[in-house]
Design a protein around this motif. Structure first.
Motif, short mmCIF file in Angstrom:
data_model
loop_
_atom_site.label_atom_id
_atom_site.label_comp_id
_atom_site.label_asym_id
_atom_site.label_seq_id
_atom_site.Cartn_x
_atom_site.Cartn_y
_atom_site.Cartn_z
N TYR A 73 0.81 5.45 0.22
CA TYR A 73 0.00 6.58 0.65
C TYR A 73 0.69 7.89 0.30
O TYR A 73 1.92 7.97 0.30
N GLN A 93 -5.92 6.90 3.35
CA GLN A 93 -6.41 6.35 2.08
C GLN A 93 -5.25 6.17 1.10
O GLN A 93 -4.64 7.14 0.67
N PRO A 94 -4.90 4.93 0.75
CA PRO A 94 -3.78 4.71 -0.17
C PRO A 94 -4.06 5.24 -1.58
O PRO A 94 -5.20 5.20 -2.05
N GLN A 151 0.85 -1.19 0.00
CA GLN A 151 0.00 0.00 0.00
C GLN A 151 0.88 1.24 0.00
O GLN A 151 1.81 1.35 0.78
N ASN A 168 -2.58 12.43 2.91
CA ASN A 168 -3.70 11.62 3.38
C ASN A 168 -3.16 10.27 3.83
O ASN A 168 -2.91 9.38 3.02
#
Length: 331
Positions: free
Chosen positions: A194, A201-202, A192, A198
């Protein structure tokens, strides 16, 4: 033809028709000059000339390297090949510059915890302290702007607010690796990515099985990550069959590049001290051995003093430093 001879011929035919790269290795060549993997071969090497550009007193001197800057601690501090007085409250933990060129240090401050100091008017001025109950050691400066400073620590992400002169610990980030604009996390089978704007939320997610060999009981750990000036991410990930694999994320796609050369097999690989030279070659330290990955896709073992700590100076040149000496690398 005897029956035993027939079986031998059949077995030989099966072996020659198989992909031998599917068999697990027992070990890697124990040499830093070998390129490891299914087809081990001699690693390319290149002599690196060192030009001495500064000499410092060896008396009471120790090297403290904070990527991408270096300093020598004695009666004065050499910082990016410039000299600054040492703060009054040693020992230093972090020395860095923000995006406006201001020089900062973080130093232990007795029972008060960690103090933050700015270099102003030829001296160090204390700006404030992190909360006294926050106990950690600093690992790396993620980014530093005129508004806030980000530090990756053993407790997670710590952010210092310049205007309010206080810091806060951001929770649930200890399992990530941070760069200036991104953070990366591996939950074993998935990567993942990012944006640091933020953290919940990836911006991209990938199944490791698309790029690496995965199997039960083998964690596809992140061994290290580096972000270059073009916001390209270079990451080293554990492969389930071999070892560390160098990958690249350009903001749109993830690409598997090559196995990372190492001296022996290990699931806990340490990959650090990333730096990119003016030609675009990516330098890194793998378990204490320095290599670089060239712009034309080849690993190079630099023939030079391996104890040097390497960083970019203020002009973008590669500089190697050790107690008492500073060198420019002639690539």
């Amino acid at each position: 033809m005897k029956l035993s001879s027939l079986w031998a011929l059949l077995l030989l035919g099966l072996l020659t028709s198989c992909d031998l790269s599917l068999f697990e290795p027992t070990d890697y060549p124990p040499s830093p000059t070998k390129l490891n993997g299914p087809k081990a071969r001699t690693l390319a090497s290149k002599p690196i000339a060192l030009k001495e550009i500064d000499t410092l007193s060896l008396t009471g001197t120790r090297a403290l390297i904070i990527t991408p800057y270096a300093l020598m601690l004695s009666d004065s501090v050499t910082y990016a090949l410039r000299r600054f007085p040492q703060p009054a409250s040693p020992p230093l933990e972090v020395l860095f510059s923000d995006d406006e060129g201001n020089i900062w240090v973080v130093a232990q401050d007795g029972t008060l915890g960690y103090g933050v100091h700015r270099y102003t008017g030829g001296t160090w001025v204390k700006e404030g302290n992190f909360p006294a109950d926050v106990k950690f050691r600093f690992n790396e400066v993620v980014k530093a702007t005129a508004q806030e400073h980000w530090f990756q620590t053993t407790k997670g992400l710590v952010i210092w607010d310049v205007k309010q002169q206080k810091g806060r610990l951001v929770e649930d980030t200890n399992d990530r690796l941070f760069t200036r604009n991104f953070s990366l996390k591996s939950d074993n089978q998935q990567l993942q990515i990012y944006s640091n704007t933020n953290l919940s939320q990836p911006v991209a997610e990938y199944e490791f099985s698309q790029f690496l060999y995965t199997r039960k009981g083998i964690k596809n750990s992140l061994f290290g990550v580096f972000e270059d000036d073009t916001r390209t991410l270079w990451l080293v990930v554990k492969d389930g069959r071999w070892d560390g694999v160098l990958m690249k994320f350009n903001g749109q796609t993830l690409e598997k590049l090559t196995l990372v050369p190492v001296s022996d097999y290990d699931s806990g690989r340490s990959v650090s001290d990333f730096v990119q030279d003016a030609k675009g070659n990516l330098w890194m330290n793998v378990d204490g051995v320095r290599y670089y990955y060239s712009t034309y896709g080849q690993w190079i073992y630099p023939q030079m003093e391996q104890s040097l700590r390497i960083f970019n100076d203020t002009e973008g040149n590669l500089v190697g430093i050790k107690p008492g000496k500073v060198y420019r690398l002639e690539i």
